[in-house]
Structure formats: structure tokens, C-alpha cells
Design a protein around this motif. Structure first.
Motif, PDB file in Angstrom:
ATOM      1  N   ASN A 194      -1.221 -54.756   0.203  1.00  0.00           N
ATOM      2  CA  ASN A 194      -2.063 -53.584  -0.050  1.00  0.00           C
ATOM      3  C   ASN A 194      -1.259 -52.297   0.087  1.00  0.00           C
ATOM      4  OD1 ASN A 194      -4.249 -55.277  -0.295  1.00  0.00           O
ATOM      5  ND2 ASN A 194      -5.221 -54.681   1.638  1.00  0.00           N
ATOM      6  N   ARG A 248     -11.018 -51.079 -11.456  1.00  0.00           N
ATOM      7  CA  ARG A 248      -9.914 -51.058 -12.421  1.00  0.00           C
ATOM      8  C   ARG A 248      -9.790 -52.401 -13.122  1.00  0.00           C
ATOM      9  NH1 ARG A 248      -4.436 -50.635  -9.738  1.00  0.00           N
ATOM     10  NH2 ARG A 248      -4.868 -48.430  -9.453  1.00  0.00           N
ATOM     11  N   LYS A 249      -9.834 -53.476 -12.317  1.00  0.00           N
ATOM     12  CA  LYS A 249      -9.623 -54.803 -12.884  1.00  0.00           C
ATOM     13  C   LYS A 249     -10.733 -55.202 -13.869  1.00  0.00           C
ATOM     14  CE  LYS A 249      -9.386 -59.686 -11.559  1.00  0.00           C
ATOM     15  NZ  LYS A 249      -9.215 -60.686 -10.508  1.00  0.00           N
ATOM     16  N   ARG A 283      -3.542 -61.828  -2.948  1.00  0.00           N
ATOM     17  CA  ARG A 283      -3.957 -60.441  -3.203  1.00  0.00           C
ATOM     18  C   ARG A 283      -3.330 -59.919  -4.500  1.00  0.00           C
ATOM     19  NH1 ARG A 283      -8.056 -57.806  -1.519  1.00  0.00           N
ATOM     20  NH2 ARG A 283      -6.971 -55.816  -1.533  1.00  0.00           N
ATOM     21  N   GLN A 303     -10.890 -60.187   2.115  1.00  0.00           N
ATOM     22  CA  GLN A 303      -9.746 -59.781   1.311  1.00  0.00           C
ATOM     23  C   GLN A 303      -9.248 -60.904   0.401  1.00  0.00           C
ATOM     24  OE1 GLN A 303      -7.402 -56.659   1.546  1.00  0.00           O
ATOM     25  NE2 GLN A 303      -9.502 -55.961   1.657  1.00  0.00           N
ATOM     26  N   LEU A 318     -10.723 -49.873  -0.735  1.00  0.00           N
ATOM     27  CA  LEU A 318      -9.599 -50.101  -1.654  1.00  0.00           C
ATOM     28  C   LEU A 318      -9.990 -51.184  -2.662  1.00  0.00           C
ATOM     29  CD1 LEU A 318      -6.594 -49.850  -2.578  1.00  0.00           C
ATOM     30  CD2 LEU A 318      -6.045 -51.587  -0.858  1.00  0.00           C
ATOM     31  N   ASP A 319     -10.685 -52.214  -2.173  1.00  0.00           N
ATOM     32  CA  ASP A 319     -11.067 -53.296  -3.076  1.00  0.00           C
ATOM     33  C   ASP A 319     -12.096 -52.868  -4.107  1.00  0.00           C
ATOM     34  OD1 ASP A 319      -9.297 -55.010  -2.018  1.00  0.00           O
ATOM     35  OD2 ASP A 319     -10.728 -56.632  -1.678  1.00  0.00           O
ATOM     36  N   LEU A 339      -0.362 -52.551  -3.871  1.00  0.00           N
ATOM     37  CA  LEU A 339      -1.637 -52.339  -4.562  1.00  0.00           C
ATOM     38  C   LEU A 339      -2.125 -50.894  -4.448  1.00  0.00           C
ATOM     39  CD1 LEU A 339      -3.424 -55.683  -3.650  1.00  0.00           C
ATOM     40  CD2 LEU A 339      -2.376 -55.040  -5.839  1.00  0.00           C
ATOM     41  N   GLN A 340      -1.977 -50.285  -3.253  1.00  0.00           N
ATOM     42  CA  GLN A 340      -2.451 -48.907  -3.092  1.00  0.00           C
ATOM     43  C   GLN A 340      -1.702 -47.935  -3.973  1.00  0.00           C
ATOM     44  OE1 GLN A 340      -2.207 -48.124   1.073  1.00  0.00           O
ATOM     45  NE2 GLN A 340      -4.358 -48.497   1.417  1.00  0.00           N
ATOM     46  N   GLY A 376      -0.884 -48.460  -6.938  1.00  0.00           N
ATOM     47  CA  GLY A 376      -1.270 -48.598  -8.335  1.00  0.00           C
ATOM     48  C   GLY A 376      -0.441 -49.583  -9.028  1.00  0.00           C
ATOM     49  N   MET A 387     -10.044 -51.192  -6.655  1.00  0.00           N
ATOM     50  CA  MET A 387      -9.215 -52.142  -7.403  1.00  0.00           C
ATOM     51  C   MET A 387     -10.060 -52.984  -8.361  1.00  0.00           C
ATOM     52  SD  MET A 387      -6.015 -51.909  -6.067  1.00  0.00           S
ATOM     53  CE  MET A 387      -5.493 -53.443  -6.754  1.00  0.00           C
ATOM     54  N   ARG A 392     -11.254 -63.349  -0.635  1.00  0.00           N
ATOM     55  CA  ARG A 392     -12.433 -63.893  -1.353  1.00  0.00           C
ATOM     56  C   ARG A 392     -12.652 -65.355  -0.971  1.00  0.00           C
ATOM     57  NH1 ARG A 392     -11.737 -59.074  -2.087  1.00  0.00           N
ATOM     58  NH2 ARG A 392     -11.627 -58.028  -4.110  1.00  0.00           N
ATOM     59  N   ILE A 435      -1.624 -59.723   3.614  1.00  0.00           N
ATOM     60  CA  ILE A 435      -2.623 -58.893   2.939  1.00  0.00           C
ATOM     61  C   ILE A 435      -2.281 -57.412   3.105  1.00  0.00           C
ATOM     62  CG2 ILE A 435      -5.028 -58.106   3.086  1.00  0.00           C
ATOM     63  CD1 ILE A 435      -5.719 -61.051   3.936  1.00  0.00           C
ATOM     64  N   SER A 436      -2.020 -57.001   4.347  1.00  0.00           N
ATOM     65  CA  SER A 436      -1.777 -55.582   4.630  1.00  0.00           C
ATOM     66  C   SER A 436      -0.545 -55.070   3.899  1.00  0.00           C
ATOM     67  CB  SER A 436      -1.537 -55.353   6.126  1.00  0.00           C
ATOM     68  OG  SER A 436      -2.576 -55.868   6.875  1.00  0.00           O
ATOM     69  N   ASP A 456     -19.355 -59.238  -4.202  1.00  0.00           N
ATOM     70  CA  ASP A 456     -18.225 -60.165  -4.275  1.00  0.00           C
ATOM     71  C   ASP A 456     -17.204 -59.945  -3.160  1.00  0.00           C
ATOM     72  OD1 ASP A 456     -19.257 -61.465  -6.421  1.00  0.00           O
ATOM     73  OD2 ASP A 456     -18.153 -60.286  -7.906  1.00  0.00           O
ATOM     74  N   MET A 506     -10.054 -51.093   3.861  1.00  0.00           N
ATOM     75  CA  MET A 506      -9.599 -52.201   3.013  1.00  0.00           C
ATOM     76  C   MET A 506     -10.669 -52.544   1.974  1.00  0.00           C
ATOM     77  SD  MET A 506      -8.041 -54.960   5.698  1.00  0.00           S
ATOM     78  CE  MET A 506      -6.369 -55.506   5.494  1.00  0.00           C
ATOM     79  N   HIS A 556      -4.493 -61.759  -7.666  1.00  0.00           N
ATOM     80  CA  HIS A 556      -5.891 -61.439  -7.972  1.00  0.00           C
ATOM     81  C   HIS A 556      -5.993 -60.119  -8.724  1.00  0.00           C
ATOM     82  CE1 HIS A 556     -10.261 -61.213  -7.352  1.00  0.00           C
ATOM     83  NE2 HIS A 556     -10.085 -59.947  -7.023  1.00  0.00           N
ATOM     84  N   PHE A 557      -5.132 -59.171  -8.382  1.00  0.00           N
ATOM     85  CA  PHE A 557      -5.184 -57.870  -9.055  1.00  0.00           C
ATOM     86  C   PHE A 557      -4.169 -57.757 -10.192  1.00  0.00           C
ATOM     87  CE2 PHE A 557      -7.423 -56.742  -5.074  1.00  0.00           C
ATOM     88  CZ  PHE A 557      -8.627 -56.393  -5.671  1.00  0.00           C
TER      89      PHE A 557
END
Lengths: 476, 87
Positions: A469, B51-52, A24, A81, B44-45, A473-474, A476, B48, A83, A465-466, B16, B41, A27-28
Motif C-alpha cells: 500500500n 479506479r479499478k 494486494r 485487505q 484507500l481501498d 498502491l498509494q 498510483g 482504489m 478480501r 499489505i502495508s 466488498d 486502509m 488485485h489492483f
């Protein structure tokens, strides 16, 4: 000199949860590194080879299986989540599993990946409990089990509101406890709900090649996303400064700094890394551990008459005691796993037969034995555990048929678990206290994995994952 | 960027993150949540990935602007235009 010693996120442990968190974050665009002390990934769900033969550890079956098109379940969330295309896991469904209770398994409930089968078995065996069972299933379906701040509640009490027969109550608890409970005798109701859904409402599946398929997919995703990984590179200490983790110190003494640290190694184990710098008392070690016997066979188990059952949860006593045994092992109850009995498709069979049996064990009674006694006790318990389990399977043609078909055996004990995973007390399901929000005493240090409290391998990945996130990730 | 192009950007992202959803018939005026299984979730993706892939920031207070394809287009198109200097 390592010039890349500062990361956005440092993750301790390359098990399912750590890898999922890493995917996760990478990826970001976060700069992430996973530090793993062992030379293999997977943690509690890994594999090893002896003499060219591959053994899975941990994973009997992947729980939470749902067929394509079923949405809103943990497996679907996980695939989205991370992919992952569900074909990448190539999951094959169980044939059937059973809960078998009584000295010879006289009371047996079959279940498959179709909940209606289980429901009809319960209704047939316990007609007076039929309505209660349906009410319980409805309560499970509507319970919000992903809430990160639900108040804890006794599952035994909650179940008894619907089920009045103690035998059925124990039969429902047995598989759920064996597949995920860190607490003795009772579970937190939220955990019960997660497990009830994972095993009964959803189901079991396995990739043909076992857990290594799942790990291979996770590693490929992590690498493709740009994540870094350092193996044989344990963390010995987390340094704290002003309420924050300021650095992780590797076994080599090398110091790594990171904005955030995620620890997948367990809550008491993480406390120890902190105490290594602060000298504070550590949390109590977990109490429950297990032994497992593994027999590799020269034929398919079906040829021994064991071709129907994928997993059998058994108990021979009046009540089911999910407690730390006083002896080294408690063979009265346990779990049989026959990985050959997944539906791999026509003409596709595992190259060898596999027969695994798991029972509760006492870590302390194994941990301190001198090596010779340890080996002798393993040899003594191995046939004991298998003899107990065989009572719950169809009888063999002759008493020595299993031994005659056995190519090789292996056995793990609580001591093996601690040696290879670093989990205190030989724990598989972590400490008794869960930290649903993953918070620790330090602002930028979070837990994921078993001690965050999502269960099973799907749960472990969702935990990573949780937490990635929620905490990173949440924000920022 | 036209609003239709903007909707396509959002659809590409959803394709995706939720490849198991059928996107051939998404109604632009209906809430995405009501037409397919998307949870917090997944939203949120979407944020995200915006942004990405596109450098678009969606603050948490604006998440409800992403409810339907139409509202996404209304909210995001000016942001895309601002990025390319066309505002």
C-alpha cells in the motif's frame, strides 16, 4: 526465452508477507511475480511431509485471534485487505495456555482468548501488582503501534514503570519474546505492545489442518487476482543502477526487470543480494535461533493427562534469560505446543497426537558440525529438551509413557532453518534492527516481512499489505 | 447517473471491502467513519476500487470528499457523468 520478463513488481520470497503483498498488488491490476527458491510456499511458516505424515513448521498457533464482530484489530484488517472471508481460515480457538515459572512450574499464570481470565490469574498470584498490571494493560491499549515512525523505547523500562516484581515482569516478557523478539533481553516497546495485544488481549487459534489452510487461501486469492509465481527460482543478485534496483538476477542467470522490487527475505539477506553486485560489506547476521522437537503420538495427548494446555511457556530459573545460549541449546526455558488442544468442535480430533517443544539455540554451534556429529547432537538434545519441558506438564503415569506413545519424531535446528528458508543465522524473527518503513538503500526496493517489524503470521501478512500500500498502491 | 445510484456504487464497494459491516442502515448525511469501523486502509481501498471498477480517479487531496455518502455523491456523480459524456 521468457517473453514476460518485465513486471510492475517483482517479489522475492513466497512466505506469508510476500504472498500478502502479491495479492494486494495483483488485485489492483499490477503485473506481479513472486520468486521463491524453495519448492514450497510459506517460508518460515510452512509444512512438509515425511512418510505421508504432515508436519507444520513455524506456526504453533495463529496469534491475534478475535471473535467475529470485534473490529479494528490486525486480524480484521488483514481479512478486509485481502478480501478473505474469515470462514475461509476456519480458525478454532485455543483451550488454555500457561506461563509456568520455577523449577517445577510452581508459579503458573493461565490465559485464554478472554483477557479477564489472564487478569484474574495475575491478580491472584501477584496481588500487590494488580493496579500496576491494569495500568500496563491500559498503556498497551492506547499505544499507537502501527505508526511507521515512532521513536524506539525500551520495553523493560516501560514495563517497570508499572510492574515492580521481577518474576511477573519476566513472566510477561517470556511468551512475547518467544513469539516474536529478535533482540536479546529486552524488546522495543512498540514490539512489546504488538505482541501483548496479539497474545493476551487477542489470542490463539488454529485451523484444524494447520498452516496449510492459511497458505491455500492465500495462494487461491493470489492466483485469482492474476498474480504469477515461480517456484524453485531463487534470486541470486539485485542489480542497481543510479540508486535504483534495475534488475533481479535469478539463480539460473535469467534477468528479470521490474519497476519495483519487494524483498521479504530479511534485511541482511537482501543486503547480500545487493553486495553480490556491489561488493559492499553485509549487515551482521542475527543472533537468536531455536531448536524444536516434534513427537507424533499414537493417542491424543489428553490420554496422557495433557489435554488442557494448548501452549505452555516455561522457565526453570530465577530470571528469564532470552539470550543466545553458549551451549548448542538452552533447555532451561522454552515453549510447549500441543496442537490437539484447540477446540475443533465435538468429535473432531487430529488423527495423531502432536507434542512440540521449542528452545533457544546457538546457530554457530550447529552450523559447522560434520554431518555425523550433527545427527549425534540432535539425538543427544532431543530427550534433553523434552525432559525439560515435561516438568511443566502434569506428570505421566510412568516415566516411559511418552516414548511408548511415540510413533515418530523429528527435530529442527538453526541449521535446518537456514537450509530451508535462507534466513541467516537460523533466524526466525529476523535481524535486531527493524525497518518500519521498509526502505532500503535503493529507491524502488522495499522490505516486507520479519525485518519490517510486524510480528507473527498475522503481522507478516499485514507487513506485506502495508508495504504494498505505502510504497506502490498509494502512489498510483 | 443519479446521486442515489452513485451512493449505491459506494455502498457496493464498502460491502466488498468490509463485509463484516452492517450496511442496511447507513445514514447518508453522517460521516462513514462515525457509523462503522473504517480506517485509512479502508478508505484507500474505496479509492482504489473506484479506479479499478469505474475508472474514476480520486486524488489524495480530495479524499475528504468521501467522508459521507452524501458528500461522495456530490463529488463523484459529476465524475461518473463526465466519463459517460453526460456532463
Amino acid at each position: 526465452m521468457n517473453t514476460r520478463s518485465h513486471y510492475d513488481v517483482a517479489i522475492i520470497g513466497a512466505g506469508m508477507s510476500g504472498l500478502a503483498a502479491g495479492i494486494r498488488l495483483a488485485h489492483f491490476g499490477k503485473k506481479v511475480c513472486i520468486f521463491e527458491r524453495h519448492n514450497a510456499v510459506g517460508g518460515l511458516n510452512s509444512f512438509y511431509s515425511i512418510a505421508g505424515r504432515k508436519f507444520d513448521v513455524g506456526l504453533h498457533a495463529m496469534t491475534n485471534f478475535v471473535r467475529p464482530g470485534v473490529k479494528g484489530t490486525p486480524l480484521g484488517k488483514l481479512l478486509r485487505q485481502l478480501r478473505i472471508d474469515r470462514d475461509e481460515f476456519a480458525l478454532c480457538e485455543q483451550k488454555q495456555s500457561r506461563i509456568a515459572f520455577g523449577p517445577r512450574g510452581e508459579c503458573s499464570l493461565r490465559f485464554t482468548n478472554d483477557f479477564a481470565v489472564f487478569e484474574s490469574e495475575v491478580v491472584a498470584a501477584f496481588p500487590a501488582q494488580a493496579d500496576g498490571f491494569r495500568r500496563l494493560a491500559a498503556a498497551v491499549r492506547t499505544f499507537d503501534d502501527v505508526s511507521l515512525d515512532a521513536a524506539p523505547m525500551s520495553a523493560r523500562e516501560a514495563v517497570r514503570r508499572h510492574i515492580s516484581d521481577p518474576l511477573l515482569e519476566d513472566m510477561l516478557f517470556c511468551p512475547l519474546m518467544y513469539y516474536g523478539s529478535a533482540t536479546e533481553r529486552d524488546m522495543e516497546f512498540g514490539q512489546f505492545v504488538i505482541m501483548f495485544k496479539a497474545l493476551f488481549l487477542e489470542g490463539f487459534a488454529r485451523p484444524f489442518e494447520g498452516v496449510r489452510v492459511v497458505l491455500r487461501v492465500l495462494l487461491a486469492k493470489y492466483r485469482a487476482a492474476g498474480g504469477e509465481r515461480r517456484m524453485k527460482c531463487g534470486v541470486q543478485k539485485i542489480s542497481a543502477h543510479a540508486g535504483r534496483a534495475s534488475a533481479v538476477i535469478l539463480d539460473s542467470g535469467e534477468e528479470i526487470t521490474a519497476d519495483h522490487v519487494i524483498s521479504s527475505i530479511g534485511a541482511p539477506e537482501t543486503d547480500r543480494l545487493l553486495a553480490a553486485s556491489a561488493g559492499e560489506p553485509t549487515t551482521a547476521a542475527p543472533t537468536l535461533s531455536f531448536v524444536e522437537t516434534i513427537s507424533m503420538l499414537d493417542r491424543q495427548p489428553a490420554e496422557l493427562g495433557w489435554g488442557s494446555d494448548t501452549i505452555v511457556f516455561f522457565n526453570d530459573s530465577t530470571r528469564f534469560d532470552y539470550v543466545r545460549p553458549t551451549e548448542q541449546v538452552d533447555p532451561r526455558s522454552g515453549v510447549i505446543c500441543i496442537p490437539n488442544n484447540f477446540d475443533y468442535g465435538a468429535d473432531r480430533v487430529l488423527p495423531e497426537g502432536i507434542f512440540r517443544v521449542t528452545c533457544l539455540a546457538n546457530y554457530d554451534r550447529w552450523a559447522t558440525l560434520p554431518e555425523a556429529d550433527y545427527q549425534a547432537d540432535k539425538l543427544r538434545w532431543f530427550p534433553e529438551v523434552q525432559r525439560s519441558a515435561r516438568r511443566f506438564l502434569p506428570p505421566l503415569a510412568s516415566d516411559d509413557a511418552l516414548v511408548a506413545a511415540t510413533l515418530t519424531t523429528d527435530m529442527f535446528t538453526p541449521r535446518t532453518i537456514t537450509k530451508f528458508t535462507g534466513h541467516l543465522g537460523g533466524a526466525i524473527y529476523g535481524a535486531t534492527v527493524k525497518h518500519r518503513q521498509g526502505r532500503t538503500s535503493l529507491d524502488n526496493l522495499y522490505l516486507c516481512g520479519t525485518d519490517q517489524g510486524f510480528l507473527g503470521i498475522v503481522g507478516a501478512m499485514l507487513s506485506g499489505i502495508s508495504m504494498a500500500n505505502y510504497h506502490i498502491l498509494q502512489k498510483g | 447517473m443519479t446521486k442515489d445510484e452513485c451512493k449505491q456504487v459506494v455502498l457496493d464497494i464498502i460491502a466488498d471491502i468490509a463485509p463484516d459491516e452492517d450496511l442496511s442502515n447507513v445514514k447518508p448525511e453522517v460521516r462513514l467513519r462515525d457509523q462503522m469501523q473504517l480506517d485509512s486502509m479502508d478508505f484507500l481501498d474505496i479509492v482504489m476500487e473506484l479506479r479499478k471498477r469505474h475508472g474514476i480517479e480520486v486524488p489524495e487531496k480530495d479524499y475528504q470528499q468521501l467522508a459521507s455518502l452524501d458528500s461522495c455523491a456530490d463529488y463523484l456523480t459529476p465524475k461518473f457523468d463526465a466519463l459517460t459524456g453526460k456532463s
